[in-house]
Design an enzyme around this catalytic site. Structure first.
Site, short mmCIF file in Angstrom:
data_model
loop_
_atom_site.label_atom_id
_atom_site.label_comp_id
_atom_site.label_asym_id
_atom_site.label_seq_id
_atom_site.Cartn_x
_atom_site.Cartn_y
_atom_site.Cartn_z
N ARG A 162 -8.90 47.58 -2.57
CA ARG A 162 -9.57 46.67 -3.50
C ARG A 162 -10.94 46.34 -2.91
O ARG A 162 -11.03 45.91 -1.77
CB ARG A 162 -8.76 45.39 -3.67
CG ARG A 162 -7.36 45.57 -4.23
CD ARG A 162 -6.54 44.30 -4.06
NE ARG A 162 -6.38 43.98 -2.64
CZ ARG A 162 -6.00 42.78 -2.18
NH1 ARG A 162 -5.79 41.79 -3.02
NH2 ARG A 162 -5.85 42.58 -0.89
N LYS A 215 -1.49 56.54 -7.83
CA LYS A 215 -2.75 55.78 -7.93
C LYS A 215 -3.17 55.59 -9.38
O LYS A 215 -3.54 54.47 -9.80
CB LYS A 215 -3.86 56.50 -7.15
CG LYS A 215 -5.26 55.87 -7.26
CD LYS A 215 -5.28 54.46 -6.69
CE LYS A 215 -6.62 53.77 -6.89
NZ LYS A 215 -7.71 54.34 -6.11
N ALA A 263 -8.32 35.93 -18.67
CA ALA A 263 -9.10 36.57 -19.73
C ALA A 263 -10.59 36.48 -19.41
O ALA A 263 -11.05 35.55 -18.76
CB ALA A 263 -8.81 35.91 -21.07
N CYS A 271 -13.68 52.59 -10.44
CA CYS A 271 -12.30 53.10 -10.40
C CYS A 271 -11.56 52.98 -11.73
O CYS A 271 -11.29 53.99 -12.38
CB CYS A 271 -11.51 52.39 -9.31
SG CYS A 271 -12.04 52.84 -7.64
#
Length: 447
Positions: A162, A215, A263, A271
Site C-alpha cells: 500500500r 493480486k 464514500a 494499481c
C-alpha cells in the site's frame, strides 16, 4: 552461505523491496536501465515519496557513511546475474496504450535481458502484477534461453504494497503468496522470508495461475467495496440519506467490516484502475469475460464520482458557469502519504473545473512537483492557506492529516466565501460549520 539477492527494476516496488531485503540481512544488488534513477539511489535518495524509505535506503546503501553497505546498484544485467542467487523482477506493468490490457513489455524485456547471463542454478521471482498465464510463458522462455537451462527456475510472488505503508508492508506483510513448481523454489523463498514467517506471517504455497490471480482478485475486491459505498452515496443523495452513517451501521457487521467504506470521489493511482481493467481484458482472452462484467460497472461508478464532485462545485458557485470563479483544491496525490498523482481523482476534478473556465489553485503536501508536470496549466500554492485565499469554494479531495488539522477560522479569514466540499468525507462537519462554513459532502445532503 547466505543468499544474495538482485532486484530488477528500482521504481516504487523495486526500491522498497531492495531496501527491505537489505534490512533483513541480505546482500542486495538493485538494477535499473534508467541512469538518473540509479544515480539517485546510489546517493541514498528515493525516486518517489514513501514514508520511511529514504531512511531505510541510507541505512544500507554502500558508500554512505555509517551504512551497512549491504545494498548496491547497477545497470549491468551480467553483473546482476553473476551476483544473485535469487532475482526479483519488480518492473511496472502499466495499462497498454489505447487498450484495457496490461503492457507486459517491461517484464518481457527484463527477463530477456537477464536470461542470457544465467549460467548457474538460480531462482527468478516475479513480483509484478501480470495477466494470469504470464508465469507459464516466462518459465518456458527462461528454460529455453538461459545457459543453465532447466536449472533456472521461476516462481511468482505477488506484491501487496500500500502506498504510504510500503516499508512496513514489505517487512511485516499480512501474507506471503508463492507460486512455485518445485520444493527447491519453495525452500529458497522460505529462506528469503524467514524473518516475517518467524513473526507469524502466513506463507501460502500455490501454483502459478493462482499466485498471479491473488493480486488482481484482491484489488478487484477492494475496488468493488469502494465503488459499492460510492453507489450508496448516489442513492443517499437522491433519497436524502447520510452515507457516512449508513457505512458506520453496516460496518459493524463483521462479515462486511468498516475498512474501505468511506464514500468519496473514488479510487485512482497506478494499481487499482489499471489492474481491474487488465483483469477484465485477460478474462475475455480466456473466454471467461462474463465472470468479470461486474468490474465494468465498478469502473464506471468510480469514474462517475469525479463528475459528481464537479457538479457539486458548480452548484456551490451558483449553479452556472465556473468562469471567473476561484476554486481551491486541497489535494493532488491519489491518496495521502504519497506523491503519486497517476490517475488521481483530485487532479482529474481540478482539471475538469479548469477546462470549464474555473481559476483553480491546488495545494498538496507532497504531490506538487508531479502534479505540475502533468497539469502545468493549473495554479499551485505553497500552502493550504494560500490556495484558499480569495476562493469562492474549497474542495477537499485528498485526505491528508494536514487537511484534517486545518483551522477553519483561519482559512475563513482569507476565503472569498466560506463554502467547503468534502470529497473524502474526512473532515468534521460541526467544526467547520461552527466557524461559519457551509459544509457539503458527497452522499450526505442532510448531514
Amino acid at each position: 552461505m547466505s543468499l544474495k539477492i538482485s532486484v530488477i527494476g528500482t521504481g516504487y516496488l523495486g526500491a522498497t523491496h531492495a531496501a527491505a531485503m537489505a534490512e533483513l540481512g541480505f546482500e542486495v544488488l538493485g538494477l535499473d536501465v534508467v541512469a538518473e534513477k540509479i544515480d539517485k539511489l546510489r546517493r541514498g535518495e528515493v525516486p518517489m515519496y514513501e514514508p520511511g524509505l529514504e531512511e531505510l535506503l541510507r541505512k544500507h546503501v554502500a558508500g554512505i557513511p555509517g551504512s551497512t553497505g549491504r545494498l548496491r546498484f547497477t545497470m549491468d544485467f551480467a553483473e546482476a546475474a553473476d551476483f544473485g542467487d535469487v532475482h526479483f523482477v519488480c518492473v511496472n506493468t502499466p495499462q497498454r496504450h489505447g487498450e484495457y490490457a496490461a503492457d507486459m513489455s517491461y517484464v518481457d524485456s527484463a527477463i530477456a535481458s537477464l536470461a542470457p547471463h544465467l549460467t548457474r542454478p538460480t531462482l527468478v521471482v516475479g513480483k509484478s502484477t501480470v495477466p494470469v498465464g504470464s508465469a507459464d510463458r516466462l518459465a518456458a522462455y527462461l528454460a529455453a534461453h538461459a545457459p543453465a537451462g532447466a536449472d533456472v527456475e521461476l516462481a511468482w510472488n505477488p506484491e501487496f504494497l500500500r502506498e504510504g505503508f510500503a516499508v512496513d508492508d514489505t517487512l511485516h506483510p499480512d501474507r506471503i503468496v508463492t507460486g512455485v513448481r518445485s520444493e527447491r523454489a519453495e525452500r529458497l523463498l522460505r529462506e528469503v522470508y524467514a524473518a516475517p514467517i518467524a513473526d507469524g506471517t502466513p506463507f501460502v504455497v500455490t501454483d502459478f495461475p493462482t499466485a498471479e490471480l491473488v493480486k488482481t482478485a484482491a484489488n478487484s475486491f477492494l475496488a468493488t467495496k469502494i465503488s459499492f459505498i460510492n453507489a450508496m452515496a448516489e442513492v443517499c443523495e437522491a433519497a436524502g440519506g447520510d452515507v457516512a452513517k449508513l457505512a458506520e451501521a453496516i460496518g459493524y457487521d463483521d462479515r462486511i467490516g468498516r475498512k474501505f467504506l468511506r464514500a468519496g470521489i473514488g479510487f485512482g493511482g497506478g494499481c487499482l484502475p489499471k489492474d481491474i481493467r487488465a483483469f477484465m481484458a485477460r478474462a475475455g482472452e480466456l473466454g471467461a469475460d462474463q465472470a468479470l462484467t461486474f468490474l465494468r460497472e465498478i469502473d464506471s461508478i468510480n469514474m462517475r464520482q469525479r463528475g459528481q464532485m464537479v457538479e457539486l462545485a458548480r452548484q456551490a458557485v451558483g449553479g452556472g458557469s465556473f468562469l471567473g470563479r476561484r476554486v481551491a483544491v486541497l489535494g493532488a496525490a491519489f491518496k495521502p502519504d504519497s506523491d503519486d498523482v497517476r490517475d488521481s481523482p483530485a487532479l482529474n476534478v481540478a482539471g475538469q473545473i479548469h477546462l470549464q473556465g474555473g481559476q483553480v489553485t491546488v495545494y498538496d503536501p507532497k504531490g506538487m512537483d508531479n502534479a505540475r508536470r502533468i497539469f502545468p496549466t493549473l495554479g499551485y500554492a505553497d500552502s493550504a492557506l494560500e490556495a484558499v485565499r480569495g476562493a469562492d469554494v474549497v474542495l477537499h479531495l485528498t485526505e491528508w492529516r494536514e487537511f484534517r488539522e486545518l483551522d477553519p477560522q483561519e482559512l475563513g479569514s482569507v476565503a472569498a466565501a466560506r463554502v467547503i466540499l468534502d470529497g473524502r468525507n474526512a473532515l468534521d462537519p460541526q467544526l467547520w460549520r461552527k466557524a461559519g462554513w457551509t459544509y457539503r459532502a458527497m452522499g450526505r445532503p442532510t448531514a
